[in-house]
Design an enzyme around this catalytic site. Structure first.
Site, mmCIF file in Angstrom:
data_model
loop_
_atom_site.group_PDB
_atom_site.id
_atom_site.type_symbol
_atom_site.label_atom_id
_atom_site.label_comp_id
_atom_site.label_asym_id
_atom_site.label_seq_id
_atom_site.Cartn_x
_atom_site.Cartn_y
_atom_site.Cartn_z
ATOM 1 N NE ARG A 47 16.773 -2.744 52.083
ATOM 2 C CZ ARG A 47 16.676 -3.511 50.934
ATOM 3 N NH1 ARG A 47 17.232 -4.436 50.710
ATOM 4 N NH2 ARG A 47 15.148 -4.124 50.893
ATOM 5 C CG HIS B 34 19.303 -11.258 45.317
ATOM 6 N ND1 HIS B 34 20.743 -10.763 45.549
ATOM 7 C CD2 HIS B 34 17.919 -10.976 45.962
ATOM 8 C CE1 HIS B 34 20.027 -9.866 47.269
ATOM 9 N NE2 HIS B 34 18.374 -10.348 46.844
ATOM 10 C CG ASN C 253 11.673 -11.517 49.074
ATOM 11 O OD1 ASN C 253 11.441 -10.370 48.798
ATOM 12 N ND2 ASN C 253 12.801 -11.699 49.235
ATOM 13 C CD GLU D 41 13.289 -14.361 43.580
ATOM 14 O OE1 GLU D 41 13.267 -14.221 42.717
ATOM 15 O OE2 GLU D 41 14.021 -13.859 43.839
ATOM 16 C CG ASP E 10 23.566 -10.614 44.811
ATOM 17 O OD1 ASP E 10 24.671 -9.494 44.735
ATOM 18 O OD2 ASP E 10 22.674 -10.461 45.164
ATOM 19 C CE LYS F 296 12.307 -11.211 42.453
ATOM 20 N NZ LYS F 296 13.176 -11.630 42.911
ATOM 21 C CG ASP G 103 11.707 -13.233 45.720
ATOM 22 O OD1 ASP G 103 11.042 -13.874 46.900
ATOM 23 O OD2 ASP G 103 12.254 -12.131 45.565
ATOM 24 C CG ASN H 99 19.157 -6.379 47.739
ATOM 25 O OD1 ASN H 99 18.551 -5.880 48.108
ATOM 26 N ND2 ASN H 99 20.208 -7.107 48.134
ATOM 27 C CE LYS I 169 10.901 -8.405 46.390
ATOM 28 N NZ LYS I 169 11.712 -9.822 46.452
ATOM 29 C CG ASN J 175 16.526 -13.885 46.674
ATOM 30 O OD1 ASN J 175 16.395 -14.154 46.556
ATOM 31 N ND2 ASN J 175 17.248 -13.228 47.844
HETATM 32 O O1 GKR Z 1 14.493 -4.025 47.591
HETATM 33 O O2 GKR Z 1 12.639 -4.761 48.606
HETATM 34 C C1 GKR Z 1 13.946 -5.266 47.692
HETATM 35 C C2 GKR Z 1 14.619 -6.799 47.810
HETATM 36 O O3 GKR Z 1 12.891 -7.499 48.152
HETATM 37 C C3 GKR Z 1 15.237 -7.022 47.633
HETATM 38 O O4 GKR Z 1 15.882 -6.422 49.471
HETATM 39 C C4 GKR Z 1 16.016 -8.347 48.014
HETATM 40 O O5 GKR Z 1 16.640 -8.629 48.396
HETATM 41 O O6 GKR Z 1 15.247 -8.673 45.582
HETATM 42 C C5 GKR Z 1 15.531 -9.201 46.843
HETATM 43 C C6 GKR Z 1 14.850 -10.304 46.320
HETATM 44 O O7 GKR Z 1 14.261 -11.211 45.442
HETATM 45 O O8 GKR Z 1 14.449 -11.742 47.584
HETATM 46 MG MG MG Z 2 13.917 -12.728 46.342
#
Ligand code: GKR
Ligand code: MG
Length: 428
Positions: free
Chosen positions: A408, A326, A229, A252, A299, A196, A227, A328, A198, A275
């Site tokens: 965070r 999912h 987001n 995603e 999660d 995967k 993903d 973190n 990000k 998610n």
């Molecule tokens: O750790 O930066 C990160 C991710 O963006 C995380 O905060 C996300 O919640 O891994 C996550 C996701 O699948 O959306």
């Molecule tokens: Mg995600």
């Protein structure tokens, strides 16, 4: 069996400068460790994403928890709900991660009670969740665009002696070649069989090019996911999603909200996972009505615990959704909990997400849990099968005190590198 003590310990673990839709990871990720002790000397553990708000919410239920029988979870759950029910999905917020607090209280107590129950009955938590379907739980490589450096007290990449993944974890990765090199190192170290990335960091064309480069390097036998987001508009999701048909296992959260996801899903021949748009039980009617996704990434930290995630899996089976997980940043207690859930979930259809390779420290006896051939083997010992290394916990708590971070905020961190940078809920 009675709970006599509840300990709440915030910790900080080193975290590299990973980029995402909301900015940049700080040099430490925060977690909170919850320990329940019983009169007969058992210790039940759980771990949740850390923040002062979560710690305060946990402390606020201490009096309700003390004196409870951890084997009667539903009774404790009901008493907790009378004080403050888990928030509905509207409180999740628009960041990649889930901003809710109260639901994590339920998660922490569910997991710690299961750990106690398993120890009391002499069985692993997976058996309490319905039984072991698989002993080896598959996880996916989780790649990130990143700046140079490893984070924490390693000191931003100044460990020239590092080798293999330890060296790769420090290197910058800001283009398709960097992402492929990161994937090669992560796959070599952990044997992951799915990958995967990000996204939501660079323009869609660049992230799609990275997925194509990964496909070229690893071939069609290695499932890929991207993903962003929810940073893409519907037209952008359709435009770039169509380029990824036949390349990805799933896309995603390309865009925001169930209606938008449903529109994109109708237009593409590419499964969508989430998610972000279906994140709690109050979202399920909308998910069924709009058909917003193919796969729900549970999660247990945000669905209210391992038992709640098993309930979600049953809904997914009923309504024809795939289910996976999912993540973190997390430490070994959460990895153990996720592995018990993955071991017990009959309809787990995809390798689980984990950030675990990005950390190098842990707080459990024996150090970090091994990931081999992309899998974590279900711990055999009763309960979660992990115990607290109290010296390591004390070190991680001292790092929390020293680092000064209390929640965070990836936007603040990003501004240190790119002055004036602001999060946008939809960017492209
Ligand atoms: O750790 O930066 C990160 C991710 O963006 C995380 O905060 C996300 O919640 O891994 C996550 C996701 O699948 O959306
Ligand atoms: Mg995600």
């Amino acid at each position: 069996m009675r709970i006599t003590e509840m300990h709440i310990t915030p910790i900080a673990l080193g975290d590299p400068p990973l980029l995402n839709a909301a900015g940049l990871h700080a040099p430490y990720c925060l977690r909170t460790v919850v320990e329940l002790r019983t009169a007969d000397g058992l210790s039940g553990l759980a771990e949740v994403p850390g923040s002062v708000a979560v710690d305060a919410a946990l402390a606020a239920v201490r009096e309700t928890v003390i004196g409870s029988d951890p084997r009667n979870w539903q009774a404790l759950r009901q008493r907790l709900a009378e004080r403050g029910a888990p928030e509905a999905s509207a409180a999740r917020g628009d960041k990649p991660w889930d901003g809710r607090t109260q639901v994590q209280v339920f998660s922490a107590l569910d997991v710690a009670c299961l750990d106690l129950q398993g120890q009391a009955y002499g069985v692993p938590v997976a058996q309490l969740l319905g039984g072991v379907v698989r002993e080896r739980v598959p996880y996916s490589a989780y790649l990130f665009y990143k700046y140079e450096g490893a984070g924490g007290e390693l000191g931003f990449g100044n460990d020239p002696a590092a080798k293999g993944w330890d060296a790769a974890r420090q290197r910058a990765a800001l283009d398709p070649d960097g992402i492929v090199a990161q994937a090669e190192a992560m796959v070599a170290a952990f044997g992951f069989a799915s990958i995967k990335l990000k996204g939501g960091v660079f323009e869609p064309a660049q992230e799609v090019a990275a997925m194509r480069a990964l496909r070229h390097r690893f071939g069609a036998g290695v499932p890929l996911r991207l993903d962003p987001n929810a940073l893409w508009t519907v037209p952008t999701s359709i435009r770039w999603g169509s380029e990824l048909e036949g390349v990805l296992e799933y896309l995603e959260d390309p865009c925001r909200g169930q209606a938008a996801m449903a529109e994109v899903r109708r237009a593409l021949r590419l499964p969508l996972a989430t998610n972000m748009c279906t994140t709690s039980f109050d979202d399920l009617p909308g998910s069924v009505r709009t058909a917003s996704e193919d796969i729900i990434l549970t999660d247990h930290h945000f669905w209210g615990g391992l038992r709640a995630s098993m309930e979600l899996a049953a809904h997914c089976r009923t309504f024809g959704r795939g289910v996976s997980m999912h993540s973190n940043n997390h430490a070994g207690i959460s990895l153990a909990a996720m592995t018990h859930l993955g071991a017990a979930m009959p309809n787990l259809s995809y390798a689980l997400d984990t950030h675990y390779p990005w950390q190098w420290e842990d707080i459990i006896v024996g150090g970090r849990l091994p990931i081999e051939d992309g899998c974590v083997t279900l711990p055999r010992e009763p309960g979660l099968g992990v115990r607290l290394d109290r010296a390591a916990l004390a070190r991680a708590h001292a790092a929390y005190v020293r680092c000064g971070l209390r929640e965070r905020n990836d936007e603040i961190e990003m501004r240190k590198k790119v002055p004036g940078w602001t999060f946008q809920a939809t960017r492209w």
